[in-house]
Design an enzyme around this catalytic site. Structure first.
Site, PDB file in Angstrom:
ATOM      1  N   ASP A 148       0.835  -1.197   0.000  1.00  0.00           N
ATOM      2  CA  ASP A 148       0.000   0.000   0.000  1.00  0.00           C
ATOM      3  C   ASP A 148       0.873   1.251   0.000  1.00  0.00           C
ATOM      4  OD1 ASP A 148      -2.494   1.368   0.021  1.00  0.00           O
ATOM      5  OD2 ASP A 148      -2.223   1.763   2.144  1.00  0.00           O
ATOM      6  N   ASP A 207       2.030   6.074   6.978  1.00  0.00           N
ATOM      7  CA  ASP A 207       0.718   6.669   7.236  1.00  0.00           C
ATOM      8  C   ASP A 207       0.739   7.316   8.619  1.00  0.00           C
ATOM      9  OD1 ASP A 207      -0.175   5.644   4.860  1.00  0.00           O
ATOM     10  OD2 ASP A 207      -1.831   4.484   5.719  1.00  0.00           O
ATOM     11  N   ARG A 250       2.035  11.236  -3.424  1.00  0.00           N
ATOM     12  CA  ARG A 250       1.922  11.309  -1.965  1.00  0.00           C
ATOM     13  C   ARG A 250       3.295  11.493  -1.297  1.00  0.00           C
ATOM     14  NH1 ARG A 250      -2.919   7.194   0.013  1.00  0.00           N
ATOM     15  NH2 ARG A 250      -4.473   7.931  -1.501  1.00  0.00           N
TER      16      ARG A 250
END
Length: 387
Positions: free
Chosen positions: A208, A212, A264
């Site tokens: 993924d 995070d 990102r």
């Protein structure tokens, strides 16, 4: 709206591509070498291995100094066994050190090792994982979760090829069994946690993302890491509906992004990110993006645009909330035609970092970042010499 995209054709033609080595150099520090403010705090010490916890005094940004991780009362724990048992960790394993040792713990590694985690590794608070002096890979299975704790340092690990995991039970802090829902396959998850410092790790090729920071986490510094070969790199903010992330504050500093990072770097929802003194070796969709009216100060970064994709930023649903967006560029350097679309919402109130004295640090000139980030990622350290 101000935009550096509006370059004249002549200037755009004049900009040339800068060629950089694809692998950050990790040679031993020499006195002639220029180090960033974090590294210069400890890397000159030839006896660093005798003063390991001095590292905790070197952090900057929103994590502040990690002084609670050093000094008296800290247990020194050495990992000797690369095996893993998610429910019954054995002495000498990494999972035993982060779940069974009471109080403050500083974790090191006796030798090089590759660790395949059966389930996500849940860290206790007041834990430092220090990979210096060994080649340590967290590889091919579950990876690391910092959940509902504080005062955590993760330094000097290679974390890659992390896989998604189904729901299940796992040993957690203080030896308590916890039930975890499914996870997506991130290298490091910071969940409802605070005062977390992630430094000098090499992260890549996870199912993924790589990092995070979500669900109300704040006071996080992400520094000196090398991110490569990844689609989604760094997510700051859980989802568009989770308004608690408005209090999130993250510093992203002295990192190297690339090669082969697509998007990102970071993507921000709701909160505030100070993205400063990072080197960007291209991007796919965008470098810095966000949604839900985040505030981002991009300061003294070096952006080297790929062919065909020059815009640094991306803003989801920008037109729906344009009066509240704050994306500001301060003394960034743009090469190969890179450009940054600023949106400050009519004032600068949302783009000041307001560091405390222990969080503040001098910002370097973006033109020096090739040197200041060349040691990004895991350093090659030896007890016989400097890192």
């Amino acid at each position: 709206m101000a935009s550096s995209c509006f370059l004249t054709l002549a200037l755009a033609i004049a900009l040339t591509t800068t060629t950089l080595l694809l692998c950050p150099t990790t040679t031993l520090a020499k006195r002639s070498e220029e180090l960033n403010v974090i590294d210069s705090c400890w890397r000159w010490d030839p006896h660093w291995h005798k003063h390991r916890d001095h590292l905790a005094s070197c952090s900057v940004g929103f994590a502040g100094k990690m002084l609670n991780n050093m000094g008296g009362g800290v247990t020194q724990y050495k990992v000797t066994d690369p095996s893993d048992d998610a429910l019954n960790p054995q002495p000498g394993t990494l999972r035993y050190g982060v779940t069974q040792v009471k109080g403050k713990v500083w974790i090191t590694f006796r030798k090089d090792m590759k660790i395949k985690l059966e389930k996500p590794l849940l860290l206790s608070g007041f834990t430092a994982i220090d990979g210096r002096g060994a080649d340590v890979d967290i590889i091919g299975g579950a990876c690391i979760t910092v959940q509902k704790v504080n005062n955590v340092i993760i330094h000097g690990l290679r974390i890659h090829n992390c896989k998604s995991q189904p729901a299940g039970d796992v040993m957690g802090p203080d030896g308590n069994i916890q039930h975890l829902g499914p996870v997506d396959g991130d290298a490091i998850r910071v969940v409802s946690a605070s005062k977390v410092w992630l430094d000098h790790n090499t992260l890549y090729s996870c199912q993924d993302g790589l990092i995070d920071v979500t669900l109300g986490s704040s006071n996080v510094t992400i520094s000196n890491n090398w991110f490569r070969d990844q689609n989604k790199v760094m997510l700051l903010g859980h989802d568009d509906e989770y308004v608690r992330d408005r209090n999130m504050k993250v510093t992203v500093v002295f990192n190297r992004f690339g090669p082969n990072c697509r998007q990102r770097m970071p993507r921000v929802r709701h909160g505030y990110a100070h993205v400063v003194n990072n080197l960007y070796q291209g991007w796919g969709l965008y470098a810095i993006g966000g949604s839900m009216n985040p505030s981002v100060t991009s300061q003294a970064n070096l952006f080297i645009a790929p062919e065909g994709k020059k815009e640094v930023t991306w803003k989801k649903n920008y037109q729906d909330g344009m009066s509240r967006w704050n994306f500001k560029s301060v003394k960034d350097v743009f090469e190969n035609g890179a450009c940054f679309d600023e949106t400050t919402g009519g004032d600068d109130s949302g783009v000041d970092q307001h560091y405390t004295r222990e969080e503040a640090f001098p910002v370097a000139d973006a033109k020096s970042l090739t040197s200041l980030t060349k040691g990004s990622g895991v350093l090659k350290c030896s007890e016989r010499s400097r890192c």
